[in-house]
Design an enzyme around this catalytic site. Structure first.
Site, mmCIF file in Angstrom:
data_model
loop_
_atom_site.group_PDB
_atom_site.id
_atom_site.type_symbol
_atom_site.label_atom_id
_atom_site.label_comp_id
_atom_site.label_asym_id
_atom_site.label_seq_id
_atom_site.Cartn_x
_atom_site.Cartn_y
_atom_site.Cartn_z
ATOM 1 N N LYS A 158 47.490 36.535 43.215
ATOM 2 C CA LYS A 158 47.970 35.155 43.186
ATOM 3 C C LYS A 158 49.354 35.017 42.572
ATOM 4 O O LYS A 158 49.994 33.970 42.715
ATOM 5 C CB LYS A 158 46.961 34.262 42.480
ATOM 6 C CG LYS A 158 45.679 34.101 43.266
ATOM 7 C CD LYS A 158 45.912 33.378 44.592
ATOM 8 C CE LYS A 158 44.652 33.294 45.423
ATOM 9 N NZ LYS A 158 44.823 32.549 46.669
ATOM 10 N N SER B 273 35.494 40.485 43.223
ATOM 11 C CA SER B 273 35.685 40.323 44.671
ATOM 12 C C SER B 273 36.081 41.646 45.321
ATOM 13 O O SER B 273 35.887 41.839 46.521
ATOM 14 C CB SER B 273 36.711 39.229 44.980
ATOM 15 O OG SER B 273 38.031 39.679 44.769
HETATM 16 C C1 LIG Z 1 39.772 37.615 42.825
HETATM 17 C C2 LIG Z 1 40.080 36.977 44.130
HETATM 18 N N1 LIG Z 1 39.744 37.611 45.251
HETATM 19 C C3 LIG Z 1 39.981 37.064 46.455
HETATM 20 C C4 LIG Z 1 40.580 35.836 46.591
HETATM 21 C C5 LIG Z 1 40.790 35.246 47.961
HETATM 22 O O1 LIG Z 1 42.139 35.194 48.339
HETATM 23 P P1 LIG Z 1 42.660 34.034 49.280
HETATM 24 O O2 LIG Z 1 42.700 32.781 48.472
HETATM 25 O O3 LIG Z 1 44.018 34.475 49.681
HETATM 26 O O4 LIG Z 1 41.732 33.909 50.437
HETATM 27 C C6 LIG Z 1 40.920 35.162 45.436
HETATM 28 C C7 LIG Z 1 41.506 33.840 45.513
HETATM 29 O O5 LIG Z 1 41.688 33.154 44.521
HETATM 30 C C8 LIG Z 1 40.674 35.740 44.181
HETATM 31 O O6 LIG Z 1 40.987 35.108 43.029
#
Ligand SMILES: Cc1ncc(COP(=O)(O)O)c(C=O)c1O
Length: 331
Positions: free
Chosen positions: A65, A278
């Site tokens: 981010k 994630s």
């Molecule tokens: C740890 C994490 N993984 C995956 C994502 C997903 O990314 P995107 O918002 O680009 O779909 C986020 C989004 O905040 C995240 O914080």
């Protein structure tokens, strides 16, 4: 598998989005991006299938981010919508808030964040360290509730809303930076796997990879309906991410929080990397894809490092197969 002549966007060179001239050569803002592609040599189930993690944990605040916050704040500056000391308001479950706090500190703005109750305490503590104003909302209101609260807050305090969920720059930055870096570092990608939150990462990277190789398989990862996995949203829940282009997807995986946490631990135990929850979810889908292949290259998005989740020991509940796990808000 190369780009057609003339198909590359004018901003295809890395570090595309021009930074304001006032950003110094050694500024933290220039250290964002250019993250490594790390081969997970101990995780692949087959010798012919190689799995590479695009490891975003090396960004200044440890997540993907940083790229988005830098791009959106610089756009607001270019549009003349920010003046020194102005408040920027955003809804976030953690990473965007921390990235925005860092960029705002660098550029001289204040930050207000709407956070769902239940985020790991480390995230709130970190934000307070950055002197961010926190506004809590009920987790039941979901991301939609947090976004509405942020819009209202921006009106009430005369601030500017960042709007990562709506701003197409959130996709563009991943197309021209994140995706571009992957094509540069590994031209032969057969499968790309990423979690879906705003949809910015998967949509932007998929567009760039498809332009390079129309046959690349794009695999999206979500939590189960009603389950909370930090940063990710379930497409079947009532919140539709407006930036997410579902037509790019070849496959969707719904991954449980317990499995994501188990793999988060395994990534550290087997590969020596501390990646976020994630990343565990995305790796689950990558391993399933690997089982279906005889050979080829898989790139899996590790969107953040895992350090900030460690104090809450989330895997304890997963290991006990705690029935309350879904009630714990592992954002
Ligand atoms: C740890 C994490 N993984 C995956 C994502 C997903 O990314 P995107 O918002 O680009 O779909 C986020 C989004 O905040 C995240 O914080």
């Amino acid at each position: 598998m190369t780009d057609k002549p003339g198909s590359t966007s004018p901003s295809a060179a890395l570090g595309i989005l021009p930074l304001p001239g006032t950003v110094g050569a050694h500024s933290a803002l220039r250290q964002i991006g250019n993250t490594p592609l790390i081969e997970l040599t101990h995780m692949s189930p087959k010798p012919g299938v190689r799995i590479f993690a695009k490891f975003e944990g090396t960004n200044p605040t440890g997540s993907i981010k940083d790229r988005v916050a830098r791009a959106l704040v610089c756009q607001l500056e270019r549009d003349g919508r920010l003046h020194p000391g102005q408040r920027i308001v955003e809804a976030s479950s953690g990473n965007t808030a921390i990235s925005l706090a860092m960029v705002a500190r660098q550029r001289g703005y204040k930050v207000c964040v709407v956070l769902p109750e239940g985020v790991p305490p480390m995230i709130a503590d970190t934000l307070m360290l950055f002197d961010v104003h926190l506004h809590w909302c009920k987790p039941l209101a979901g991301m939609r509730g947090a976004i509405e609260a942020a819009e209202q807050l921006a009106k009430d305090c005369g601030g500017v809303a960042l709007r990562q969920f709506q701003n197409p720059l959130n996709v563009h930055v991943h197309e021209t930076e994140t995706g571009e870096e992957i094509v540069r570092d590994l031209p032969d990608v057969d499968v790309f796997v990423a979690g879906i939150g705003t949809g910015g990462t998967i949509t932007g990277v998929a567009r760039r990879l498809r332009r390079h190789n129309p046959k690349v398989r794009i695999v999206g990862v979500e939590p189960h309906m009603g389950e909370r996995l930090q940063g990710l949203t379930c497409l079947d829940d009532h919140f539709a991410a407006p930036l997410f282009d579902i037509s790019l997807l070849d496959r969707r995986f719904l991954v449980t929080a317990a499995r994501s946490l188990q793999l988060m631990r395994e990534i550290t135990a087997r590969e020596g990397l501390v990646a976020g929850v994630s990343s565990g979810a995305a790796l689950h889908a990558a391993l399933r894809e690997a089982e279906r292949m005889d050979r080829g290259n898989i790139v899996v998005m590790f969107s953040d490092s895992g350090w900030k989740y460690l104090p809450s020991r989330p895997w304890d509940a997963a290991e006990r197969d705690d029935p309350d796990l879904d009630e714990v808000h592992w954002w």
